[in-house]
Write a protein that holds these residues in place. Structure first.
Motif, PDB file in Angstrom:
ATOM      1  N   GLU A 217      47.833 -42.426  44.156  1.00  6.96           N
ATOM      2  CA  GLU A 217      47.556 -41.424  43.125  1.00  6.96           C
ATOM      3  C   GLU A 217      46.149 -41.636  42.596  1.00  6.96           C
ATOM      4  N   GLY A 218      45.793 -42.900  42.375  1.00  2.00           N
ATOM      5  CA  GLY A 218      44.431 -43.260  42.029  1.00  2.00           C
ATOM      6  C   GLY A 218      43.817 -44.077  43.148  1.00  2.00           C
ATOM      7  N   LEU A 219      42.569 -44.472  42.947  1.00  4.30           N
ATOM      8  CA  LEU A 219      41.850 -45.252  43.945  1.00  4.30           C
ATOM      9  C   LEU A 219      41.578 -46.646  43.408  1.00  4.30           C
ATOM     10  N   GLY A 220      41.477 -47.599  44.312  1.00  6.59           N
ATOM     11  CA  GLY A 220      41.119 -48.950  43.921  1.00  6.59           C
ATOM     12  C   GLY A 220      40.550 -49.687  45.115  1.00  6.59           C
ATOM     13  N   LEU A 221      39.849 -50.759  44.838  1.00 13.10           N
ATOM     14  CA  LEU A 221      39.275 -51.590  45.887  1.00 13.10           C
ATOM     15  C   LEU A 221      39.523 -53.042  45.524  1.00 13.10           C
ATOM     16  N   SER A 222      39.995 -53.815  46.491  1.00 16.81           N
ATOM     17  CA  SER A 222      40.142 -55.248  46.288  1.00 16.81           C
ATOM     18  C   SER A 222      39.419 -55.961  47.417  1.00 16.81           C
ATOM     19  N   VAL A 223      38.680 -56.999  47.052  1.00 14.89           N
ATOM     20  CA  VAL A 223      37.871 -57.721  48.027  1.00 14.89           C
ATOM     21  C   VAL A 223      38.404 -59.139  48.170  1.00 14.89           C
ATOM     22  N   ASP A 224      38.866 -59.467  49.352  1.00 12.06           N
ATOM     23  CA  ASP A 224      39.348 -60.802  49.675  1.00 12.06           C
ATOM     24  C   ASP A 224      38.212 -61.582  50.321  1.00 12.06           C
ATOM     25  N   GLN A 225      37.873 -62.703  49.711  1.00  8.48           N
ATOM     26  CA  GLN A 225      36.803 -63.551  50.233  1.00  8.48           C
ATOM     27  C   GLN A 225      37.408 -64.871  50.710  1.00  8.48           C
ATOM     28  N   GLY A 226      37.831 -64.890  51.949  1.00  5.82           N
ATOM     29  CA  GLY A 226      38.418 -66.096  52.501  1.00  5.82           C
ATOM     30  C   GLY A 226      39.690 -66.536  51.813  1.00  5.82           C
ATOM     31  N   GLY A 227      40.489 -65.587  51.375  1.00  9.18           N
ATOM     32  CA  GLY A 227      41.750 -65.908  50.726  1.00  9.18           C
ATOM     33  C   GLY A 227      41.709 -65.872  49.212  1.00  9.18           C
ATOM     34  N   SER A 228      40.547 -65.625  48.638  1.00 10.48           N
ATOM     35  CA  SER A 228      40.408 -65.531  47.183  1.00 10.48           C
ATOM     36  C   SER A 228      39.957 -64.124  46.816  1.00 10.48           C
ATOM     37  N   VAL A 229      40.677 -63.484  45.891  1.00  9.55           N
ATOM     38  CA  VAL A 229      40.361 -62.117  45.488  1.00  9.55           C
ATOM     39  C   VAL A 229      39.271 -62.128  44.425  1.00  9.55           C
ATOM     40  N   HIS A 230      38.259 -61.286  44.629  1.00  4.03           N
ATOM     41  CA  HIS A 230      37.180 -61.165  43.642  1.00  4.03           C
ATOM     42  C   HIS A 230      37.622 -60.210  42.531  1.00  4.03           C
TER      43      HIS A 230
END
Length: 381
Positions: A217-230
């Motif tokens: 319904e909305g938008l989002g971005l998640s960034v995984d950096q080697g197993g850790s979320v920024h």
């Protein structure tokens, strides 16, 4: 509580007991002899470990294994009902919740309406519903992990972007829930939890790092950096829906001003309807293909800034749109990007269902196991 000094008999007993508990969590049901074999410890030492853990109520006998010509050997398992958590996913309409134990056993998912009267009422109803569905005592629940369509600032305990949570205050929410429920409370952005599920069970499992573009319904971005979320300084990293679209994308939708207008849920639903498709993109093969081509052009507009700023190894298309579009949409987006960006790896989500809830479960499995290991430290020598 201060534990035994390293190298002392007490420390050695605790280390051995933790090893036995870890083996039982990893392998499931084991005999004393098998615990000894896997740990590399002697049979008498393994027997002592099992005896201490059983006396403390952390493990119990669940059956017997034939010992050949000798007596049958008792088999043991962790008392997973000793410590429980509840994973919760809150969207704009309902709350989904499920019980989590240290073994990560799949439990039924309960669905309750979002009452909106207060966070305490909403979360308590979700806990009770999950426990009823699983047939467990709510008093066993010591921790909850809640996925919300918003961001929690870890510095101030302030919620932002919470239009879908009527009745929930912005300030002091985690502390307020913890005090009211008498349980440990973790609150996280729903897309960050979905990324955790993608890392554990989905398309990001073997990647060094990846970006999850969540299109619901909305938008989002998640960034995984080697197993850790920024998560960013204020916990609000990834609110990509507010990003203005470039002039070059104006031909795709003359009225769109930001990415939410272009590939948010309502925009995608209108586009699907214009092609004669259902909200799940069902229709004739030709109509679906034409729709996916047009949608891919739009999604590529959202992926470009992710590539330009983050240069991830992998981009995962998630949320309802990514799930329904599947590998074909991912392939078409890759083709749209190729002229300017080369062969970038864009893939569909690998989590079949309930990614937010699965991410919350992963958090809680660790928390519940930590609580069990803490109990080992309290076993009398």
């Amino acid at each position: 509580m201060t534990g035994p000094v390293r190298g002392t008999p007490g420390w050695l007993r605790e280390t051995n007991d933790r090893t036995a508990l870890s083996l039982l969590l990893e392998h499931g049901v084991l005999t004393r002899n098998r615990i000894g074999e896997l740990s590399g410890l002697s049979k008498p030492t393994a027997a002592q470990m099992v005896s201490r853990l059983e006396t403390a109520g952390l493990i119990h006998v669940v059956g017997e294994v034939s010992g050949g010509r000798g007596p049958n050997a008792a088999s043991y398992a962790v008392r997973t009902d000793r410590m429980l958590g509840v994973a919760i996913d809150i969207d704009a309409e309902v709350i989904r919740s499920t019980v989590v134990d240290a073994a990560g056993e799949e439990r039924p998912i309960a669905v309750t309406p979002l009452a909106g009267r207060s966070p305490e009422v909403d979360v308590r109803l979700a806990i009770d519903a999950a426990c009823e569905a699983a047939g467990v005592d709510p008093e066993r629940v010591g921790a909850v992990c809640i996925g919300v369509q918003g961001a929690l600032d870890p510095r101030t305990d302030e919620l932002t972007y919470i239009e879908t949570l009527p009745g929930w205050p912005k300030q002091g929410i985690r502390r307020r829930l913890g005090d009211a429920l008498g349980r440990a409370v973790r609150i996280d952005n729903d897309v960050n939890l979905a990324a955790l599920a993608e890392r554990t069970d989905g398309a990001g499992r073997d990647a060094g790092g990846f970006a999850l573009l969540w299109m619901g319904e909305g938008l989002g971005l998640s960034v995984d950096q080697g197993g850790s979320v920024h998560r960013g300084a204020s916990g609000g990293a990834g609110e990509i829906g507010y990003l203005p679209i470039p002039r070059s994308a104006a031909e795709l939708d003359a009225d769109a001003r930001d990415l939410q207008d272009l590939i948010g849920g309502p925009a995608v639903a209108r586009l699907a309807d214009a092609h004669g498709l259902s909200p799940q993109f069902d229709g004739t093969p030709d109509a679906r293909e034409a729709f996916l081509h047009e949608l891919a052009r739009r999604v590529a507009v959202g992926v470009v800034p992710v590539l330009a700023l983050l240069d991830p190894e992998l981009v995962v298309l998630g949320g309802a749109t990514g799930q329904a579009g599947g590998p074909r949409l991912a392939a078409l987006v890759t083709a749209e990007l190729r002229p300017a960006w080369g062969d970038r790896s864009v893939v569909a989500t690998g989590v079949a269902a309930h990614p937010v809830l699965r991410g919350a479960r992963e958090h809680l499995i660790g928390d519940v196991r930590d609580a069990l290991f803490a109990e080992v430290s309290r076993i009398a020598p």
